[in-house]
Each structure stands twice: as C-alpha cells, then as structure tokens.
Write a protein that holds these residues in place. Sequence first.
Motif, PDB file in Angstrom:
ATOM      1  N   GLN A   1       0.721  -1.238   0.042  1.00  0.00           N
ATOM      2  CA  GLN A   1      -0.122  -0.039  -0.046  1.00  0.00           C
ATOM      3  C   GLN A   1       0.919   1.250   0.086  1.00  0.00           C
ATOM      4  O   GLN A   1       0.183   2.244   0.010  1.00  0.00           O
ATOM      5  N   ARG A   2       2.278   1.214  -0.039  1.00  0.00           N
ATOM      6  CA  ARG A   2       3.088   2.270  -0.120  1.00  0.00           C
ATOM      7  C   ARG A   2       2.964   3.258   1.069  1.00  0.00           C
ATOM      8  O   ARG A   2       2.938   4.505   0.787  1.00  0.00           O
ATOM      9  N   ARG A   3       2.743   2.806   2.236  1.00  0.00           N
ATOM     10  CA  ARG A   3       2.397   3.940   3.498  1.00  0.00           C
ATOM     11  C   ARG A   3       2.951   3.097   4.618  1.00  0.00           C
ATOM     12  O   ARG A   3       3.449   2.088   4.601  1.00  0.00           O
ATOM     13  N   ILE A   4       2.930   4.070   5.661  1.00  0.00           N
ATOM     14  CA  ILE A   4       3.176   3.448   6.975  1.00  0.00           C
ATOM     15  C   ILE A   4       1.700   3.519   7.702  1.00  0.00           C
ATOM     16  O   ILE A   4       0.899   4.513   7.646  1.00  0.00           O
TER      17      ILE A   4
ATOM     18  N   TYR B   1      -1.115   5.990   9.131  1.00  0.00           N
ATOM     19  CA  TYR B   1      -0.222   6.951   9.762  1.00  0.00           C
ATOM     20  C   TYR B   1       0.559   7.870   8.791  1.00  0.00           C
ATOM     21  O   TYR B   1       0.360   9.202   8.733  1.00  0.00           O
ATOM     22  N   LEU B   2       1.146   7.501   7.790  1.00  0.00           N
ATOM     23  CA  LEU B   2       1.718   8.414   6.659  1.00  0.00           C
ATOM     24  C   LEU B   2       1.877   7.680   5.284  1.00  0.00           C
ATOM     25  O   LEU B   2       2.210   6.726   5.150  1.00  0.00           O
ATOM     26  N   GLU B   3       1.232   8.504   4.289  1.00  0.00           N
ATOM     27  CA  GLU B   3       0.944   7.993   3.189  1.00  0.00           C
ATOM     28  C   GLU B   3       1.374   8.838   1.976  1.00  0.00           C
ATOM     29  O   GLU B   3       1.592   8.244   0.962  1.00  0.00           O
ATOM     30  N   LYS B   4       1.547  10.198   2.206  1.00  0.00           N
ATOM     31  CA  LYS B   4       2.023  10.954   1.094  1.00  0.00           C
ATOM     32  C   LYS B   4       3.086  11.968   1.514  1.00  0.00           C
ATOM     33  O   LYS B   4       3.139  12.294   2.643  1.00  0.00           O
ATOM     34  N   PHE B   5       3.865  12.544   0.519  1.00  0.00           N
ATOM     35  CA  PHE B   5       4.744  13.676   0.765  1.00  0.00           C
ATOM     36  C   PHE B   5       4.504  14.838  -0.082  1.00  0.00           C
ATOM     37  O   PHE B   5       4.599  14.299  -1.483  1.00  0.00           O
TER      38      PHE B   5
ATOM     39  N   GLY C   1       1.682  15.590  -1.229  1.00  0.00           N
ATOM     40  CA  GLY C   1       0.505  15.117  -2.155  1.00  0.00           C
ATOM     41  C   GLY C   1       0.699  14.051  -2.987  1.00  0.00           C
ATOM     42  O   GLY C   1       0.019  13.656  -3.607  1.00  0.00           O
ATOM     43  N   LYS C   2       2.093  13.539  -3.109  1.00  0.00           N
ATOM     44  CA  LYS C   2       2.302  12.392  -3.566  1.00  0.00           C
ATOM     45  C   LYS C   2       2.506  11.227  -2.944  1.00  0.00           C
ATOM     46  O   LYS C   2       3.129  11.226  -1.866  1.00  0.00           O
TER      47      LYS C   2
ATOM     48  N   SER D   1       3.372   3.920 -11.725  1.00  0.00           N
ATOM     49  CA  SER D   1       2.580   4.462 -10.964  1.00  0.00           C
ATOM     50  C   SER D   1       3.635   5.131  -9.806  1.00  0.00           C
ATOM     51  O   SER D   1       3.243   5.614  -8.815  1.00  0.00           O
ATOM     52  N   LYS D   2       4.766   5.089  -9.936  1.00  0.00           N
ATOM     53  CA  LYS D   2       5.831   6.033  -9.188  1.00  0.00           C
ATOM     54  C   LYS D   2       5.518   7.566  -9.292  1.00  0.00           C
ATOM     55  O   LYS D   2       5.379   8.070 -10.501  1.00  0.00           O
ATOM     56  N   GLU D   3       5.316   8.048  -8.168  1.00  0.00           N
ATOM     57  CA  GLU D   3       4.757   9.608  -8.197  1.00  0.00           C
ATOM     58  C   GLU D   3       6.041  10.520  -7.821  1.00  0.00           C
ATOM     59  O   GLU D   3       5.925  11.981  -8.009  1.00  0.00           O
TER      60      GLU D   3
END
Length: 248
Positions: A38-41, A53-57, A59-60, A93-95
């Motif tokens: 899911q590319r997140r913490i 908890y943390l998903e984006k930097f 907005g990405k 899909s890499k942002e």
Amino acid sequence: MLIQNAGGIASPTPGALIGPNGMIADKDGNVLLCQHGQRRIVRVGKDLAMTPYLEKFEGKRFNSPNDLVYRSDGALYFTDPPYGLAKQDDDPSKELSFNGVYLYSGGKLKAIIKDLSRPNGVAFSPDEKTLYVADSDEKKRSWRRYDVAADGSVSNGRVFYDLAGSKEQGIPDGIKVDSQGNVYGAGPGGIWVFSPAGRHLGTLQLGETAANCNWGDDGKTLYITASTSVYRVRLSVPGTKPLYQTYQ
C-alpha cells in the motif's frame, strides 16, 4: 499468523514486493508498520487493526516505505526505496522523482536525503550525532553515514563501508547499533559488524543473506531475520534500547 496480507494488498503485480517490512513501537505502545504493497506507514493497535499513519509527501504517494527509527526526541526517520513497485524507478505508478529518507517531527514531514538510489536500513549512533543508512543499490552496495544537527537535519553524507568490490552475493539491508557504537549491518552471508570508525570487525556468518536484526531479551541477544530462517546469538555488548516499547 497475526495479520494476513500485512503489506496491504492480496494480489501482487509480477515483480513487486508487496509484503510488510520495517516495524517499530510508538509512544502509545502501538506498532508502526511499513507496507510495501500500500506504499505507506500504518499504525497497528493492540486489536491488530491498522490505520494509516503516513501515506504521502507533498501530495504524492510514497514509493514503498522500508525501515524506520526514532530519535530520542520522538522524531521519526524512515526510508522509501521503490522495491514495492513492479518496475521500480520506471514504474508508471511511481509519483516521486526520488527515493528518499524522511524526517517526521512536530507534525511536519521533510525529505532530508534525496540522492540515494536505494535507501534501506536506518539507525542512529548512541549519541545520535550520526545517522547510518544502507544503500542497497546492487551497483553501489554501501553503508553510509551522515552528521545529524540539533534540528534533525543531516549533512556531510559519505561512505561508511563499501561493498561494491566484494564478490559475495547480497546487499546491505537492516542496521542496528550497540551501546558502544558498533554497527551491525545485515548483508551478504550474515551480519557485518563494524567499529564506529568503519573498520570491519567480522561477520556473523549465517550461510544465507541476512535481511535485518534487532536486540531482544536482556539487550544482549541479537535476533536476525534471513532469507529462510530466524536466528539469535548472544553477545557480550548490549544493544541500544528502542525509544518506545509495545504493550505487554
């Protein structure tokens, strides 16, 4: 099995690593878990429920958070290589345009290192004046060190130990540090042990590639995860203690 599909998704895209990765206890006794899929913490509570908890930097979406460590002031540092993406840097899909090391403190998220191709394991020296980061790029294969300022920022990145010329198979991975400042880096054939000055003191040979390690029991037992097994070894020097503990 405690949590099924802990990486966040059930069906992998061919070539992607979708499982869970680094874990650490937070101040409330929960566990922060890096999810490649899911590319997140996420935060895992006592009931094993997972909440983002943390998903984006900016907005990405992250690439695939990998490993994490707390500083004594509660600041969280974590790495974000592209291993969870099927085509890694070339995945559509890499942002984000980089694979970073992040600092999360006071509700603010900063990218403090952007020039590593595969940031992986991360750890502090006992005095927290040095941050160690494993670069698991197969062409570079090195452990790096950075000076840490009082505000948590880092500078003066340089090679701590270089594996690029080694013929052994495997990459630098998880890192831990003992109370005397010796560095334990998971890598080819086991756990590589270094002095604070970067001298290779020896390797805890496993006969397979090590992925990560951590202190347990009374602090003098090192637990090691490897390709197919989990090991433990008693040492004479205790490891550094984690900032927080999980609920018993």
